[in-house]
Design an enzyme around this catalytic site. Sequence first.
Site, PDB file in Angstrom:
ATOM      1  N   PRO A  85      17.986  18.316   2.177  1.00  0.00           N
ATOM      2  CA  PRO A  85      17.584  19.442   2.775  1.00  0.00           C
ATOM      3  C   PRO A  85      17.851  18.290   4.303  1.00  0.00           C
ATOM      4  O   PRO A  85      17.011  17.775   4.432  1.00  0.00           O
ATOM      5  CB  PRO A  85      16.142  19.409   3.412  1.00  0.00           C
ATOM      6  CG  PRO A  85      14.921  19.233   2.572  1.00  0.00           C
ATOM      7  CD  PRO A  85      16.414  18.983   1.610  1.00  0.00           C
ATOM      8  N   LEU A  86      19.214  17.784   4.986  1.00  0.00           N
ATOM      9  CA  LEU A  86      19.487  16.837   5.549  1.00  0.00           C
ATOM     10  C   LEU A  86      19.602  17.435   7.043  1.00  0.00           C
ATOM     11  O   LEU A  86      19.955  18.205   7.547  1.00  0.00           O
ATOM     12  CB  LEU A  86      20.828  16.148   5.764  1.00  0.00           C
ATOM     13  CG  LEU A  86      21.201  16.127   4.137  1.00  0.00           C
ATOM     14  CD1 LEU A  86      22.711  15.883   3.524  1.00  0.00           C
ATOM     15  CD2 LEU A  86      20.494  14.279   3.946  1.00  0.00           C
ATOM     16  N   CYS A 106       9.005  13.315   5.492  1.00  0.00           N
ATOM     17  CA  CYS A 106       8.953  12.781   6.425  1.00  0.00           C
ATOM     18  C   CYS A 106       8.815  11.685   7.105  1.00  0.00           C
ATOM     19  O   CYS A 106       8.009  11.560   7.066  1.00  0.00           O
ATOM     20  CB  CYS A 106       9.223  13.384   7.745  1.00  0.00           C
ATOM     21  SG  CYS A 106      10.430  13.363   9.155  1.00  0.00           S
ATOM     22  N   LYS A 136       8.346  18.061  -1.263  1.00  0.00           N
ATOM     23  CA  LYS A 136       8.944  16.409  -1.971  1.00  0.00           C
ATOM     24  C   LYS A 136       8.733  15.394  -0.852  1.00  0.00           C
ATOM     25  O   LYS A 136       7.627  15.878   0.309  1.00  0.00           O
ATOM     26  CB  LYS A 136      10.649  16.228  -1.101  1.00  0.00           C
ATOM     27  CG  LYS A 136      11.121  15.406  -1.438  1.00  0.00           C
ATOM     28  CD  LYS A 136      13.123  15.652   0.220  1.00  0.00           C
ATOM     29  CE  LYS A 136      14.154  14.371   0.421  1.00  0.00           C
ATOM     30  NZ  LYS A 136      13.486  13.389   0.884  1.00  0.00           N
ATOM     31  N   HIS A 166      10.877  10.634  -3.394  1.00  0.00           N
ATOM     32  CA  HIS A 166      12.258   9.855  -2.545  1.00  0.00           C
ATOM     33  C   HIS A 166      11.791   8.727  -2.879  1.00  0.00           C
ATOM     34  O   HIS A 166      11.716   8.424  -2.476  1.00  0.00           O
ATOM     35  CB  HIS A 166      12.895   9.676  -1.126  1.00  0.00           C
ATOM     36  CG  HIS A 166      13.451   9.366  -0.511  1.00  0.00           C
ATOM     37  ND1 HIS A 166      13.854   8.813   0.887  1.00  0.00           N
ATOM     38  CD2 HIS A 166      14.105   7.578  -0.963  1.00  0.00           C
ATOM     39  CE1 HIS A 166      14.970   8.147   0.981  1.00  0.00           C
ATOM     40  NE2 HIS A 166      15.391   7.542   0.286  1.00  0.00           N
ATOM     41  N   GLY A 213      17.789   8.899  -3.941  1.00  0.00           N
ATOM     42  CA  GLY A 213      18.056   7.122  -3.994  1.00  0.00           C
ATOM     43  C   GLY A 213      19.266   7.049  -4.351  1.00  0.00           C
ATOM     44  O   GLY A 213      19.096   6.828  -5.740  1.00  0.00           O
ATOM     45  N   ASP A 214      20.106   6.270  -3.431  1.00  0.00           N
ATOM     46  CA  ASP A 214      21.278   5.929  -3.516  1.00  0.00           C
ATOM     47  C   ASP A 214      22.450   6.139  -4.819  1.00  0.00           C
ATOM     48  O   ASP A 214      23.060   5.454  -5.202  1.00  0.00           O
ATOM     49  CB  ASP A 214      20.915   4.566  -3.843  1.00  0.00           C
ATOM     50  CG  ASP A 214      19.911   3.307  -3.201  1.00  0.00           C
ATOM     51  OD1 ASP A 214      19.898   3.995  -2.022  1.00  0.00           O
ATOM     52  OD2 ASP A 214      18.937   2.974  -3.686  1.00  0.00           O
ATOM     53  N   ALA A 233      21.142  12.799  -1.097  1.00  0.00           N
ATOM     54  CA  ALA A 233      21.271  12.927   0.201  1.00  0.00           C
ATOM     55  C   ALA A 233      22.748  12.777   0.764  1.00  0.00           C
ATOM     56  O   ALA A 233      23.738  13.136   1.421  1.00  0.00           O
ATOM     57  CB  ALA A 233      19.928  12.370   0.913  1.00  0.00           C
TER      58      ALA A 233
END
Length: 594
Positions: A255-256, A340, A379, A409, A442-443, A464
Amino acid sequence: MALQSKLCLWIVAAINKVMGNWLSRGLIFLTTKEKFHGFVDSEWQGSKGEQASDNGTVEETKEACVEEPEAKKLKLDPEERTKGWKQDGKRLRGQNKSRPHTKPTTYDEKRLCLSVIQANRECPFGDKCHFYHDVAEYMSSKPADIGESCYLYDTFGKCAYGLSCRFAKAHTTPDFKTMENTDLVKACEGKNPVKNSLSKDLQNCLRKRSVSFKKSAEYLKTLSNNRDNKQQQGNVCFSVSMFKVDFRDKLYLAPLTTCGNLPFRRVCKRFGADITCGEMAMCTNLLQGQQSEWALLKRHESEDLFGVQVEGCFPDTMTRCAELINNNTDVDFVDINSGCPIDLVYKKGGGCGLMTRTRKFEQIVKGMNYVLDVPLTVKIRTGVQEKSNIAHKLIPEMKNWGVSMITLHGRSREQRYTKLADWDYITTCSKLASPVPLFGNGDILSYEDAMKARETGVSGIMIARGALIKPWIFTEIKESRHWDISSSERLDILRDFTNFGLEHWGSDTRGVEKTRTFMLEWLSFMCRYIPVGLLERVPQKINERPPYYMGRNYLESLMASQNVGDWVRISEMLLGPVPKNFNFLPKHKANAYK
């Protein structure tokens, strides 16, 4: 001399390490910042954007006899999209926090009155109305059409924006009457590709605070009486929803915020994303009936496994928000954002702040689970401080609270994106989470990255920034290949996004400029992609930054530019010239367009 030679070799090796040994075939593609921008600017001025295609080849690349690959069809068929993994398989940077906000309405000097658009009904404002009522006068002052065909008219048989559409000539008669394709209109009748819109009735009820939250009241009552009635609270909180979702072995589009809008998610679904989720929505804004916040919950019919993400810091608002979503939207799961990192959210106790407020976190999870008929997911990050991971302590607790899936994350709030994600820690947490599915994030920028992540034992991966840099990453992962995608194919992807944006935000000036703005935000990430055919070694790593280089043609060079003015040029190929008063400051870049 020998010492000097060794020193030179060491310096070259160090430079190569920093640059990541990016560019192949000698140094023919390498250039300087001045030469790069000089070439891009001169070619654009010479062609006025008309020759920005695969024919605009750079002189240096001609010598190398290197050409872009031909356009290829996706190997991914519709059935495989629903399947999971293949078994074999120094400049300023950061966020611009105080950006000027330009409303899309400012680009309209004077609009056509709604009474004229809607079948010439009588204007309720009479002589006091500030908009055009004379169609001929409006059409003479209206900006020129962008193109000869209207995507909305070609797709649905009619355009709801009529004369105000920026492609109006495609469906307007000489006497300014709007045309319709009756066959297409009939075929689309009764179909609504987008769900979860906020109705006027519900909005009015929310504003008047007349919406009933019966189940939330039941749960919140147990919280107020928890000292005297702990057993009742436990019975209420552990009610289990009957609806289940199979999350395992899926590719999850994160969710960006800003960029994860509905048109972008449609693009990613075409390339094989299995799970999509709406942008983070503030629970208090949803409860107040804010139209802009409810727009983040909208779901396209192509999103077959879709969830919404909410943010909040109090059990009462989060529980009511969950009940509101459960009763008024069509979603497959609801996600709590407790990762966040931004100050606005964290300082009030939301986002990452929830990870340190475990009692409130528990009450929120149990309350939302009680009112939801769909799974609840969470998340999180590794923790708040860089060297103080706390996710491994929190995950066993969340299992007891009734969470259906956890996404981790691999960075702390303090790290943001400055260091590599800690996949070793994600592996440890994945074992602790079992049997609850845990997704790693991540990455991930290649199928090799995805396969290594898969080997850690996670149930699936969330992508993401990798999806923003190259949305075809989902296809690469499912087909275990590197896709040397051409610049013309990438432009076609942007064209699809443009069409989806005009459908979602509108084809009038307001909608066109809103589509342009979101495209420019996306291009601030997409420009980081390095074509596979130019790499000395694959794959590209997400944390590496290449030197300035020339592409295999002009368009490829233009797409490699880190300058916002060049992103605007790309947008003008698809959406026409920007308005005279247009300005744009990207969220994740320091340069601006004015």
